[in-house]
Design an enzyme around this catalytic site. Structure first.
Site, mmCIF file in Angstrom:
data_model
loop_
_atom_site.group_PDB
_atom_site.id
_atom_site.type_symbol
_atom_site.label_atom_id
_atom_site.label_comp_id
_atom_site.label_asym_id
_atom_site.label_seq_id
_atom_site.Cartn_x
_atom_site.Cartn_y
_atom_site.Cartn_z
ATOM 1 N N ASP A 1 0.835 -1.195 0.000
ATOM 2 C CA ASP A 1 0.000 0.000 0.000
ATOM 3 C C ASP A 1 0.875 1.253 0.000
ATOM 4 O O ASP A 1 1.881 1.330 0.718
ATOM 5 C CB ASP A 1 -0.893 -0.019 1.247
ATOM 6 C CG ASP A 1 -1.715 1.229 1.403
ATOM 7 O OD1 ASP A 1 -2.593 1.453 0.559
ATOM 8 O OD2 ASP A 1 -1.471 1.987 2.365
ATOM 9 N N GLU B 1 1.652 -0.490 -4.974
ATOM 10 C CA GLU B 1 0.736 0.588 -5.314
ATOM 11 C C GLU B 1 1.641 1.802 -5.503
ATOM 12 O O GLU B 1 2.124 2.380 -4.516
ATOM 13 C CB GLU B 1 -0.277 0.841 -4.199
ATOM 14 C CG GLU B 1 -1.266 1.941 -4.562
ATOM 15 C CD GLU B 1 -2.204 2.294 -3.414
ATOM 16 O OE1 GLU B 1 -3.357 2.666 -3.693
ATOM 17 O OE2 GLU B 1 -1.775 2.209 -2.241
#
Length: 734
Positions: free
Chosen positions: A343, A379
């Site tokens: 993330d 990401e």
């Protein structure tokens, strides 16, 4: 209680069958107390007197699995200098492998007094703090083996433990919303039938609930609020016994592996649940705030935040890097997971201020003999300056391809000027990855994910509808590149409904015939809706839980998706390992060619016509120029892909090529009645592609006896080669 010297490594609580070694790092601690908590919630404190390299440690031969514990750290409390030690706070072990309890928002968990933020809070947090739990590493893995799917053979299924299982009628109620539910045969069989090769679980590291959500009667559903990087989230366990969430998680992984499905974890190493300077003191802040967190250089009372969550971990500190690498190795070696999706991964690259591809974190991953061998997906952005880094991660990494998502959405909603970008996205995004000697596997292609509209909502709403989040509609992305097909939200207009169904088929087909690694968000294969909410991070309810009661249209969509995935698996030309080369030798053996609807090859001026909304792509199955694992040359049937995002039907002339005299329709997203289409069209012939639809054709060869060699065909509705399709709008409204 007996207390021996113990060892400074490994950090955390390590049970060896006879006793437990405890080790905690802190550069600023003047004294560390290990606190053992009994069943009645009473505390016994033991001072850790042994210190090596800033690690306090002890071995307790009388302590074993199930023991609850925490730490109290005595040291400087000077927020202006970045120090926030407070022995009144019972602290979670950063290396705890299981956690009991949850944050309840009590004032005692905070380092300051409510109403007097400059006053040190000496209220004892025992009774309101999360507790670390000693675990037993023993587990019978049997013959468990990692499925080991190559990237180019992978289809990833992003899922949420609770969202996927809470409403599944085939699960006993007590295991819905749990690891046991994900590993249950009813869910595993769905994944197998769909044909995905990996499940990417949204955060399962122990996370904390946010006070502001709790006050509004909501909760942190997504889980991007980690506080324990080694512990499976305790609320996802069906059993309440201490530490059993670890065993249950392992059983889930074992069941998925047996079905040939890899387990990838969505991990949050960029920040923690302690938030900004007004957040609670749960673990890192009270242990060594200035070592774990990145503070503002000229104002260390405040946190340098590139994540939008209040803090960022200090990626240049060796013990932070050690924590992350130890955690990654633990999940691979002890929990048998197959990869990670990071993330806001740009934050991990911020060794100093800017995003640095050569930061220490990437160096450590590159040389690690365990972590470097599993799937690593970034990401590739965060909220800081220069944080959008699609295409800029090192060669070992794959990335969520946000450019793919945006381009494909734009093309199918009818936006002008999308053809050049679409050509790159369909063929693996070489413009983003090839300069660094990366391959199509570098791009994780997706249309939708947990963040934003579902696939069904993407074609049903122009605007977000986030009223239930209680933020006055200010949360969530406002520019979604969506199109409602003529009506906002629910409608009984048959033309609009037919167009929406077609658009979902268009998007799924585009995804699964594109080079790169496709990712599907859970429930999109069954037409899941969130009723226009594009930011459901706080909705742990039927808004987000997959509804497994399907109508006929949803069952058709599942069958359509399943057969698309099977088509991709059957044909290596749809999942090449290397980028297309065109025809560099000039001998007419191009591996990919682009055509106008009139059958002529695309020229430079054709690509830049802003009003062009249709194109054809030929994939030459005889020019893959790759070998299988045994060294044998790969070849395949050729494919012709016709795309029309225009609001009117178009007749395509099939190009005259030596690659095949006959083309067989295998996917037509505009078909509406039951049945499969086995019709053939000669090269040079015409075929009608309905408005806002696409057709996939396979080049066929005649076998002995005149029988047609047939490919797996995707379910489609009827075989019309003309006439009028469902009516839609202009498609240009956002």
């Amino acid at each position: 209680m007996r207390q021996w010297n113990g060892r400074p490594y490994p950090l955390g609580a390590s049970y060896d069958g006879s006793g437990t070694n405890f080790a905690l790092f802190s550069e600023v601690a003047e004294k560390v107390e290990l606190c053992l908590i009994d069943d009645a919630g009473r505390e016994r404190r033991l001072t850790l007197t042994e210190v090596d390299g800033f690690v306090r440690h002890a071995y307790l031969p009388d302590v074993g699995p199930g023991q609850r514990y925490g730490y109290r750290v005595h040291g400087p409390y000077d927020p202006a200098r970045g120090h926030r030690c407070n022995p009144a706070k019972l602290l979670l072990d950063p290396y705890a492998q299981a956690v009991e309890g949850q944050v309840d928002g009590d004032e005692s968990a905070f380092g300051y007094r409510f109403g007097a933020p400059d006053e040190r809070n000496t209220l004892d947090s025992l009774g309101h703090a999360m507790l670390s739990v000693v675990t037993d590493p023993a587990f019978d893995w049997g013959d468990d083996r990692a499925p080991g799917h190559s990237y180019h053979e992978s289809v990833i299924y992003e899922a949420h433990v609770r969202g996927l299982t809470m409403r599944h009628p085939g699960l006993p109620e007590h295991i819905r919303g749990t690891y046991a539910g994900v590993g249950h045969p009813a869910v595993v069989e769905h994944l197998k039938a769909l044909g995905v090769t990996a499940i990417e679980l949204m955060p399962v590291h122990q996370f904390a609930q946010d006070g502001h959500l709790r006050d509004r009667g909501l909760s942190n559903y997504w889980g991007y609020n980690t506080i324990g990087f080694f512990a499976p989230h305790n609320a996802y366990a069906a059993t309440g016994t201490r530490g059993q969430q670890v065993t249950e998680f392992k059983e889930m992984v074992k069941a998925l592996h047996k079905a040939g499905i890899e387990v990838i974890l969505d991990v949050v190493y960029n920040h923690t649940a302690e938030g900004n300077h007004m957040g609670p003191t749960l673990s890192f802040r009270g242990i060594d705030n200035a070592s774990y967190y990145r503070l503002v250089d000229d104002d260390p009372q405040h946190y340098f935040d590139t994540t939008g969550t209040g803090n960022s971990l200090l990626m240049r500190h060796p013990h932070v890097l050690q924590l992350i690498m130890d955690s990654l190795r633990y999940w691979v070696t002890e929990m048998h997971v197959d990869g990670f999706r990071f993330d806001l991964a740009a934050t991990l690259a911020r060794q100093f201020h800017e995003v640095d591809r050569l930061s220490s974190f990437f160096d450590l991953v590159q040389q690690d003999p365990v972590v470097s061998r599993v799937k690593l997906i970034a990401e590739p952005w965060d909220l800081g300056e220069g944080g959008y880094q699609v295409g800029n991660f090192p060669p070992l990494w794959s990335e969520w391809n946000g450019e793919y998502r945006d381009t494909v959405r734009d093309f199918w909603r009818g936006a002008d000027g999308t053809l050049p970008a679409l050509a790159s996205r369909l063929t693996g995004s070489s413009d983003l990855y090839e300069d660094d000697n990366r391959r199509p596997r570098a791009g994780i292609n997706f249309i939708t994910c947990h963040d934003g509209f579902t696939l069904r909502d993407l074609v049903s709403y122009n605007d977000k509808h986030n009223e239930a989040n209680g933020e006055g509609g200010q949360d969530g992305e406002s520019h979604n590149r969506s199109w409602n097909c003529g009506a906002e939200g629910d409608t009984d207009d048959p033309g609009v409904l037919a167009l929406r169904a077609r658009q979902q088929r268009n998007l799924l087909t585009t995804l699964l015939i594109s080079q790169g690694v496709p990712m599907i968000a859970h429930g999109d294969e069954m037409g899941r809706t969130q009723h226009g909410n594009n930011n459901v991070y706080c909705q742990d309810n039927e808004t987000t839980w997959v509804d497994w009661e399907l109508d006929a249209g949803q069952r058709d969509l599942f069958d359509f998706t399943r057969k698309l995935i099977a088509l991709r698996a059957e044909h290596p030309v749809l999942r090449r390992r290397r980028f297309f080369r065109g025809d560099p030798d000039g001998n007419g053996a191009a591996d990919a060619l682009w055509f106008r609807p009139d059958g002529h090859e695309m020229r430079e001026e054709n690509w830049h016509r802003g009003d062009a909304h249709a194109v054809a792509l030929l994939l030459n199955g005889d020019a893959i120029t790759e070998a299988d694992p045994q060294g044998r040359r790969i070849s395949d049937q050729s494919f012709l892909i016709l795309l029309n995002s225009h609001y009117e039907p178009l007749d395509f002339v099939l190009p005259e090529r030596e690659h095949g005299g006959l083309w067989q329709v295998t996917v037509d997203t505009a078909a509406e009645a039951d049945g499969t289409d086995e019709s053939e069209v000669k090269a040079g012939g015409r075929i009608r592609v309905h408005e806002r639809s696409m057709i996939v054709l396979i080049g066929t060869r005649r076998q002995a006896g005149g029988r047609l060699r047939r490919a797996i065909t995707a379910t489609r509705r009827g075989g019309r080669r003309g006439g009028r399709g469902a009516r839609g709008g202009s498609g240009e409204r956002t």
